[in-house]
Design an enzyme around this catalytic site. Structure first.
Site, PDB file in Angstrom:
ATOM      1  CE  LYS A   1       7.416   1.561  -1.073  1.00 13.83           C
ATOM      2  NZ  LYS A   1       8.169   0.669  -1.990  1.00 13.83           N
TER       3      LYS A   1
ATOM      4  CD  GLU B   1       4.103  -0.445  -8.672  1.00  7.09           C
ATOM      5  OE1 GLU B   1       3.972   0.279  -9.689  1.00  7.09           O
ATOM      6  OE2 GLU B   1       5.064  -0.326  -7.888  1.00  7.09           O
TER       7      GLU B   1
ATOM      8  CB  SER C   1      11.117   1.938   5.250  1.00  9.01           C
ATOM      9  OG  SER C   1      10.359   0.851   5.747  1.00  9.01           O
TER      10      SER C   1
END
Ligand SMILES: Cc1ncc(COP(=O)(O)O)c(C=O)c1O
Ligand SMILES: Cc1ncc(COP(=O)(O)O)c(C=O)c1O
Lengths: 415, 272, 415, 272
Positions: free
Chosen positions: A101, A123, A389
């Site tokens: 991210k 969010e 990830s």
């Protein structure tokens, strides 16, 4: 050291049309109030993308702050245990804050700076995007509010603390199911009211144009590195590349730079308690096209177009939609789909922990589960590249609960 | 035909030197049966009735209208109920303007063409979809046009000159000016700012301009009615339902009273 | 990519004497039962160090599994806020498992493999060494038992879960103060009984010879990289290099490769509630030479030679001794000492979180606190290199408690 | 002189065709006063008394002797108490062997020279420091030698031939053969293995060989006594203290009984 910048491709390939459409998907289905800010954002994004000093600063931060390039690790012990194809892991779990991210929040954070915004909002589902946003907000000295469903705050408690310690405010969202989609609604509501001063850092390749494009471009470093690393370490490209899909940012990050190669691309959706019922989050496998959160894409909805509640053990996949470009690639036949249930993801989590000493995020565990299944039917000289990830530290409570251990008790006492 | 009906509404109000009262309620809130009665009460005072189509994810709405959607869906409201309610209002008030308002996915799920057909059959005059901006409205507008339905457009404080022109060009029926940068139910902006915007919109477009979002008091309504062609009241009416939950007659009475007060604020004869 | 191996120096510089002494410190003060196994270990270590294929495999794992080289990050925002010297962070927090400890366990794990051992044991304080050991044990398919004081299990609960999820057994130690030294005692007791089948992976540069040497060599990658990175990124070496000291592994890792340069080397001890009383862990600043855990070094002890209870908010520094080579460097005048209290470490933790978006381990926060203090009195063109030895995720509970928030409540609810 | 005293102990036992009983207790356990009485009880049966010097971190000891150290230190035992207890035993049993046993740091903290001086003054014959192997014993042995104290050495199953030679060369008084790979109080190894080891040690060194670690039963003691010059009993005696905590007379009686039993197991006249 001497990190090679040449592996990063700055050209925007496979761009959407001017309106942000990937074939029939995507677009800008936004309230009129946001159309101005979105146009401003689009212009700023394209200008910054052409700006060499902006790009140099972005890459510098990705390397010196985020820790890129992340390694490519051949999971030999796991592969041997399975006895099929070689499983290769792209180690996004080793980035600063522990998930892919941050590639995106570094990009959007820099863009917010460039646009003179003093406040960012986000969010978050798993909390990883929230942490990554709070992180860049702290570094760039911007105010930061993060919307998070109350249910997600419960399952990803450590990430709530992390955001608070970074100086961000975490705003619990009670409406709807208290998960990611509701947090997104609330963030959009905030942005509609605050768009003049506030930059909305969306956490995946969804939302109105230019978000899906922008987020993809910021994450493309994953696949660009992996491609170059595969060639360097193994002298060849993988046969299959796989990633889990919540909104699709880690998937697009890995797969986009590989789409022009002769490689099977696979997206793994969360099958929750199984695809039969409603307790899953497999938007493409079990949904149909619709419009939500600014774009046209595959959604889980009822016959009336009402968005369905979803379920996944992993908060980051617990979302009823998917990035529009993935929908387009799927319809165009360039993307295969697979899925993993909660139980399969947990099993993959344990398997990787025990064979390789790596605790993957529960999101990533879905991709792993599918890869392990696929590998078993392949030959040992074939190769599956999996996007790891994120790391699983945020999921300890969830996993310990499932494995029948009371976390607090374990801490206090047992051998 | 319906194109005429909205126009006649505004002309009628103009003739009375007043602004039109545009009243919003969510269809099926708190349940279809009560909703029908509420809409009929609203229709007594409102010149134009906005019927909200409930949606699971109403991202442009504040807590009050969000809750209305939730109550409606929880009561099992389906799109055929929405159309039924629309038709019921139409029958009761053949001359009133009726606008269906909602989110794209509900119309998309039905298919734009089928949606437009049903809306027209239900007697609606126009449709306002919050998250279909002009850029995405090609197919949708075509479907509305085929069924002689107005495509109402929003203009926001953040809309550029070009976007205002785009709205003016693609809208029909009226233009809905959003009186604040934010969601429904928030605080209204400064009246003087709104007036400047509405005046300039009047210069850009021959369409009537209605102003809404955040109008909660009779005073606000009156001050906006002084220069706008219509005043939209939404959250304020919807809040009657939450306040009197479980007591239908009190709910209806409260709505009736507040509608009448707002209707009065439209300033009969007071408009320049 | 193209990671440069040349920065790694394989020569053993500043070796101890044949008995493992660094001047008067170090040595092999072990029970007779262990003298044989220690000799065997020493021989195996030296042989492996000369073995190119062993070293190549070690470096490959450090790069592809651990994520080396870790970045060198110029904390510009923090430095600007302080207004003095530039603070440069060596990002060991970005390694796999989140602390420098894994550099060592990769080395010892490979050595255990080479020696044919099927079981490893470890002591752990902060849990980072335990996690790092459990990690390599999982990867190399060895049985793993980790001794951990019960008090430490409480304060570093997430690390206990992590070890268990990796398949290790965590054995609570109740004797003594239930902290690191007691865990070390228990691990030694285990090893005395099991040394024929078991490899004891010590977690810091302490213990009997060859441990202090071996662990230093495995961690020297930190300073070797940092040195090369400084030259590359800034065209010069730092003026000061600093690290916190528990046992001293992250300190020796950073400082050893810089000791022949004209750089001030500073070790930061944990001052707990202050150096005046007994509630600290500053073995060099407040202790004197003695013999414990196999080596002669600075210890916190009473007049009779009984080891004192220590206190530090950070479990990894809560140890009454220090590696013998640090003691020798200190006495030789090559190492300066500084300290940071619990409160100062917490403040540094917050400061880094808020200015740079990095949550440091509480251990590393001690080094940061001292660096920030020193930087304030230096000029902006001077440079302090700080070893950010680990990330703070493991310390969330401790920090939230101190900051007056009930962790569970925050998770459940507050905005 | 003390060098003679240990030797005479073994010679006396040899003359009686039996092994020497080497009994261990931690000084000051459970407190200095009771400890004195316990040591006197022990001294009635034991040929050689090992007086443990309590240490905060007894890494070579199992739970039983660890706990003894903890009790002793908690009761405030200091090194002068240890020396006082030693002297008290010496006075009661002028002919007994006395060995101080413990960890390096306690001696190091006093200074080796001062420590040796005090030990000699207290009437000790030898010293055994668990964590000072021959490699590190230069200064320490010199200090002991200067005060005519024996430096007792351990030999373990893991000790190589070279290390056994080193022990043989640097030890005096006796060699302590560790009968298991592990800590005090664990289970003793197989008697046949121990015998093989002890026999070979006898070939390497003229010193008496005592065997200890893990000997808990009269049977074990008897079987070891058949070939060793001395049998060390530690945890087993120490456990009398924990078992009868708070009841001094029961403690003393139990110790007396178990000491006598072990003494009997040394096999008067039965040795070949
Ligand atoms: C580690 C990790 N992987 C995957 C995801 C799913 O998001 P996306 O599909 O956008 O990669 C998340 C979301 O939070 C995540 O934290
Ligand atoms: C992050 C971190 N830093 C520092 C230390 C202290 O150990 P050392 O002094 O050996 O580096 C620890 C010990 O657990 C640690 O986890």
């Amino acid at each position: 050291m001497n990190k090679d910048f040449r592996m990063y491709d700055m050209e925007i390939r496979h761009a959407p049309d001017a309106g942000g459409h990937f074939d029939r998907f995507g677009g800008k289905y936004a309230a009129e109030t946001l159309m101005g800010p979105l146009a401003e954002l689009e212009a700023a994004f394209y200008a910054s993308w052409e700006d060499e000093s902006f790009q140099a600063e972005r890459l510098r931060l990705l390397q010196q702050y985020v820790g890129r390039p992340t390694p490519l690790y051949h999971a030999e012990h796991l592969s041997r245990a399975i006895g099929g194809a070689q499983i290769i892991l792209k180690r996004e779990d080793l980035t600063h804050t522990g998930a892919h991210k941050i590639n995106n929040t570094i990009g959007q954070g820099l863009l917010a700076q460039r646009m003179g915004k003093k406040r960012v909002i986000a969010e978050t589902g798993a909390g990883q995007h929230g942490v990554a946003t709070a992180t860049v907000a702290a570094m760039f000295d911007m105010q930061c509010d993060v919307y998070m469903g109350r249910e997600d705050m419960r399952r990803q408690a450590p990430n709530v603390f992390r955001m608070e310690l970074l100086g961000a405010r975490v705003i619990p969202v009670d409406c709807g199911s208290g998960t990611l989609k509701d947090a997104l609604n609330e963030a959009l509501r905030d942005w509609v009211a605050s768009c003049e001063t506030t930059f909305y850092i969306i956490g995946t390749v969804a939302g109105p144009h230019p978000y899906p494009l922008m987020v993809r471009q910021y994450h493309a470093v994953i696949g660009q590195e992996a491609r170059a690393q595969c060639l360097e370490q193994f002298g060849r490209l993988p046969d299959v590349a796989m990633a889990c899909v919540g909104g699709g940012s880690n998937a697009m990050g890995l797969l986009h730079p590989l789409r022009d190669d002769d490689i099977r691309l696979v997206a793994v959706e969360a099958a929750g308690h199984g695809l039969d019922g409603d307790e899953h989050a497999a938007s493409m496998l079990a949904g149909r096209p619709g419009i939500l959160h600014g774009n046209l894409t595959y959604l889980l909805e009822d016959a009336e177009g009402q968005i369905k509640g979803t379920h996944s053990i992993s908060a980051g996949l617990d979302y009823p939609g998917v990035g529009p470009e993935l929908a387009a690639m799927y319809e165009a036949g360039r993307l295969e789909l697979d899925s993993a249930t909660d139980d399969q993801a947990l099993e993959a989590f344990s398997r990787l922990a025990h064979t390789e000493g790596i605790l993957p995020a529960l999101e990533s565990s879905h991709a792993l589960a599918a890869a392990m299944r696929m590998a078993a039917d392949m030959s040992p000289d074939e190769m599956i590249l999996v996007n790891l990830s994120g790391r699983g530290d945020k999921d300890l409570d969830t996993v310990m609960q499932v494995f029948g251990k009371d976390a607090k008790a374990a801490a206090g006492g047992a051998a | 035909m319906s194109l005429d009906r909205l126009q006649s509404c505004f002309e009628r109000c103009k003739a009375e030197s007043r602004a039109a009262l545009v009243g919003y309620l969510t269809a099926g809130d708190p349940n279809p049966a009560t909703s029908e009665k509420l809409l009929h009460v609203l229709a007594k005072s409102a010149d134009i009735i906005e019927i909200g189509m409930p949606f699971s994810d109403p991202m442009a709405d504040g807590p009050s209208i969000q809750a209305a959607s939730e109550r409606s869906l929880a009561a099992g409201t389906k799109m055929h109920d929405v159309f039924h309610l629309c038709l019921s209002v139409r029958k009761a008030r053949p001359e009133a303007g009726i606008v269906l308002m909602g989110y794209a996915n509900v119309a998309y799920a039905m298919g734009y063409e089928h949606f437009a057909e049903q809306a027209a059959l239900a007697g609606a005059d126009g449709v306002l979809i919050v998250d279909i901006p002009p850029e995405e409205s090609g197919d949708f507008d075509a479907a509305l046009k085929a069924h002689a339905l107005h495509s109402i457009r929003l203009v926001a404080p953040t809309s550029s000159v070009q976007r205002r022109e785009l709205a003016a060009k693609t809208a029909s029926g009226f233009i809905y000016y959003v009186s604040l940068t934010g969601i429904t139910g928030a605080e209204m902006g400064a009246v003087s700012d709104i007036r400047t915007q509405v005046d300039s919109l009047h210069n850009q477009s021959g369409l009537p301009i209605c102003v809404g979002f955040g109008i909660k008091t009779v005073e606000q309504a009156r001050s906006v009615a002084a220069f706008a062609d219509g005043v939209v009241i939404g959250s304020h009416f919807v809040s009657c339902i939450a306040e009197h939950a479980g007591n239908e007659s009190a709910m209806l009475a409260a709505l009736d009273k507040t509608c009448a007060a707002m209707r009065a604020a439209m300033g009969n004869g007071s408009k320049p």
